[in-house]
Design an enzyme around this catalytic site. Structure first.
Site, short mmCIF file in Angstrom:
data_model
loop_
_atom_site.label_atom_id
_atom_site.label_comp_id
_atom_site.label_asym_id
_atom_site.label_seq_id
_atom_site.Cartn_x
_atom_site.Cartn_y
_atom_site.Cartn_z
N ARG A 1 -3.18 4.89 -25.99
CA ARG A 1 -4.64 4.82 -26.15
C ARG A 1 -5.13 5.67 -27.31
O ARG A 1 -6.06 6.47 -27.18
CB ARG A 1 -5.38 5.12 -24.85
CG ARG A 1 -5.17 6.27 -24.09
CD ARG A 1 -6.08 6.26 -22.85
NE ARG A 1 -7.41 6.76 -23.12
CZ ARG A 1 -8.48 6.00 -23.32
NH1 ARG A 1 -8.42 4.70 -23.35
NH2 ARG A 1 -9.65 6.55 -23.53
N GLU B 1 -5.30 9.77 -27.16
CA GLU B 1 -6.49 9.77 -28.01
C GLU B 1 -6.49 10.87 -29.07
O GLU B 1 -7.15 10.74 -30.08
CB GLU B 1 -7.76 9.83 -27.16
CG GLU B 1 -8.02 11.17 -26.49
CD GLU B 1 -9.20 11.10 -25.52
OE1 GLU B 1 -9.19 10.20 -24.67
OE2 GLU B 1 -10.10 11.94 -25.63
N TYR C 1 -15.67 16.32 -17.30
CA TYR C 1 -14.28 16.76 -17.38
C TYR C 1 -14.19 18.16 -16.80
O TYR C 1 -15.03 19.02 -17.09
CB TYR C 1 -13.79 16.77 -18.82
CG TYR C 1 -13.94 15.44 -19.51
CD1 TYR C 1 -13.28 14.32 -19.01
CD2 TYR C 1 -14.73 15.29 -20.64
CE1 TYR C 1 -13.42 13.09 -19.62
CE2 TYR C 1 -14.87 14.06 -21.26
CZ TYR C 1 -14.21 12.96 -20.74
OH TYR C 1 -14.36 11.74 -21.35
N HIS D 1 -8.04 14.77 -19.14
CA HIS D 1 -8.51 15.40 -20.38
C HIS D 1 -7.70 16.66 -20.70
O HIS D 1 -8.24 17.64 -21.19
CB HIS D 1 -10.00 15.74 -20.28
CG HIS D 1 -10.79 15.35 -21.50
ND1 HIS D 1 -11.17 16.24 -22.45
CD2 HIS D 1 -11.27 14.15 -21.89
CE1 HIS D 1 -11.86 15.61 -23.40
NE2 HIS D 1 -11.92 14.34 -23.08
N GLU E 1 -11.60 0.54 -23.34
CA GLU E 1 -12.68 1.45 -22.92
C GLU E 1 -13.98 1.03 -23.60
O GLU E 1 -13.99 0.68 -24.78
CB GLU E 1 -12.32 2.88 -23.32
CG GLU E 1 -13.34 3.91 -22.86
CD GLU E 1 -12.97 5.33 -23.27
OE1 GLU E 1 -12.20 5.49 -24.24
OE2 GLU E 1 -13.44 6.28 -22.62
N HIS F 1 -17.56 3.96 -17.43
CA HIS F 1 -17.49 5.34 -16.92
C HIS F 1 -18.48 5.56 -15.78
O HIS F 1 -19.69 5.59 -16.00
CB HIS F 1 -17.84 6.33 -18.03
CG HIS F 1 -16.92 6.26 -19.21
ND1 HIS F 1 -17.20 6.89 -20.40
CD2 HIS F 1 -15.74 5.64 -19.39
CE1 HIS F 1 -16.21 6.65 -21.26
NE2 HIS F 1 -15.32 5.88 -20.68
MG MG Z 1 -9.99 10.36 -22.73
#
Ligand code: MG
Length: 400
Positions: A279, A258, A158, A208, A335, A127
């Site tokens: 994911r 997610e 975000y 997001h 990730e 990130h």
């Molecule tokens: Mg995410």
């Protein structure tokens, strides 16, 4: 092999860094044989502890540890109501612990039980961030210097940080963001980063689910020229029907999942080839058992895996991700959140990342353990989560 049964089930709760982490420990009738699994739901950890210790444990005591699939099916349905995040995380903790036990009994790492390795290590993404396009670009370049080849870019976290638009009088406190300002900022950020680092490095971005569906369609089109590795969570789980609109308009690769915990959320997206990467948060979907089913299902449709791997997945959960990554023919990317040294001390066997790849160790099972004495020195603190109290410029509540 003589039968081994479950003797005790308990939860280890610890907070060595920002997130409250939950580990389920399953103890067996064989001396010294136990397994660990990730059950981390950091914002509702008390509820998961109760689900494991008050509801699942009485059902599990005395059961044969080898029957992972059957135990998973019954754990998910014997309370009749199913597929919620509290129950799924609780079931995941038990499920991953049973895979850990099976591997230890076999003297093999879990990836061997899944079918063996397709690769030696899992490529990870990290990130990069900053409050301006220049700061993000500098952060990307620092990661590239460390050997990272896949880098997620976020400006102001975000939603792009605090909006410039003034709040109305009396608007409550909260984590404010402005959708339009955020979407414009993403384009400014990628213009700068691509100009500075060129086209070789793989860039990613996470919306997001912070835009209106039509704004997400627009942004997916607008970033197409930056050739992202993927654009994540452009839409909320409540707006799944909009994925078709994105597909019809551009070829930006899409990652999603997610927040999912119901199979009906991921099945149509995969079967209709509306996303490119699944994911899910593996504990949030119920553990290794459903994740391997999904990986195999996605493989049939050309969809790759990119399991969620933030700081509120415990190191045990990251180890579980890694075993799936090493095995899955359709692995895409992993990730990675970069834990501090204390976390490595509490969780011996936490996966190590070198030169952009995450490597397994030589341990059997999941290859990871918990130093309970040290973990107990960092108990979970009760606090009302702040960053999830998100609001739009006029003060109205919005999705985090
Ligand atoms: Mg995410």
């Amino acid at each position: 092999m003589p039968p081994v049964s479950i003797q005790d089930v308990r939860v280890i709760a610890t907070q060595p860094a920002g997130s409250r982490l939950l580990i389920v420990k399953v103890l067996t009738s064989e001396d010294g044989l136990y397994g660990v699994g990730c059950a981390t739901f950091t914002q509702r950890f008390h509820a998961v502890i109760a689900a494991v210790e008050k509801h699942l444990k009485p059902f599990l005591i005395g059961r044969d540890v080898s029957r992972i699939e059957e135990i998973w099916q019954m754990s998910m349905t014997h309370g009749y109501w199913r597929n919620g995040p509290v129950l799924s995380n609780a079931v995941s903790g038990v499920d991953q612990a049973l895979w850990d036990i099976k591997g230890k009994r076999a003297g093999m790492p879990v990836y061997e039980l899944l079918g063996g390795k397709c690769r030696e290590a899992a490529a990870v993404y990290v990130h990069a961030g900053g409050n301006s396009p220049e700061a993000v670009s500098n952060s990307v370049q620092r990661f590239m210097d460390e050997g990272c080849r896949y880098i997620r870019c976020q400006m102001g976290g975000y939603g792009g940080g605090a909006p410039r638009i003034p709040k109305p009088d009396g608007a409550p406190d909260g984590a404010y963001y402005d959708r339009r300002e955020y979407a414009r900022g993403v384009l400014r950020m990628f213009e700068r980063v691509r100009k500075d680092v060129g086209g070789e490095v793989e860039l990613l971005h996470d919306i997001h689910e912070r835009l209106h569906p039509i704004e997400a369609v627009q942004l997916a089109k607008d970033v197409e020229r930056f050739k992202l590795f993927f654009l994540e969570d452009p839409l909320a789980p409540e707006d799944l029907d909009w994925f078709r609109n994105i597909r019809q308009q551009c070829a930006t690769p899409i990652a999603m999942g997610e927040l999912f915990n119901n199979p009906r959320e991921w099945q149509p997206l995969i079967a209709d080839r509306l996303i490119d990467f699944i994911r899910m948060h593996v504990s949030q979907m119920g553990g290794l058992t459903p994740a391997r089913h999904v990986a195999a299902f996605a493989n049939m449709f050309g969809v790759r895996t990119a399991w969620h791997g933030p700081g509120d997945t415990s190191p045990v959960g990251h180890a579980a991700n890694l075993h799936l990554d090493l095995w899955a023919p359709n692995f895409g990317i992993q990730e990675w959140c970069r834990f501090n040294d204390l976390v490595y001390e509490i969780f011996p066997g936490t996966p190590e990342v070198r030169n952009g790849y995450m490597y397994p160790n030589n341990g059997s099972g999941l290859g990871i353990d918990v130093n309970e004495e040290l973990a107990a020195k960092y108990p979970c603190k009760d606090a009302v989560e702040q960053w999830t109290q998100t609001r739009l410029p006029d003060g109205s509540p919005a999705r985090p």
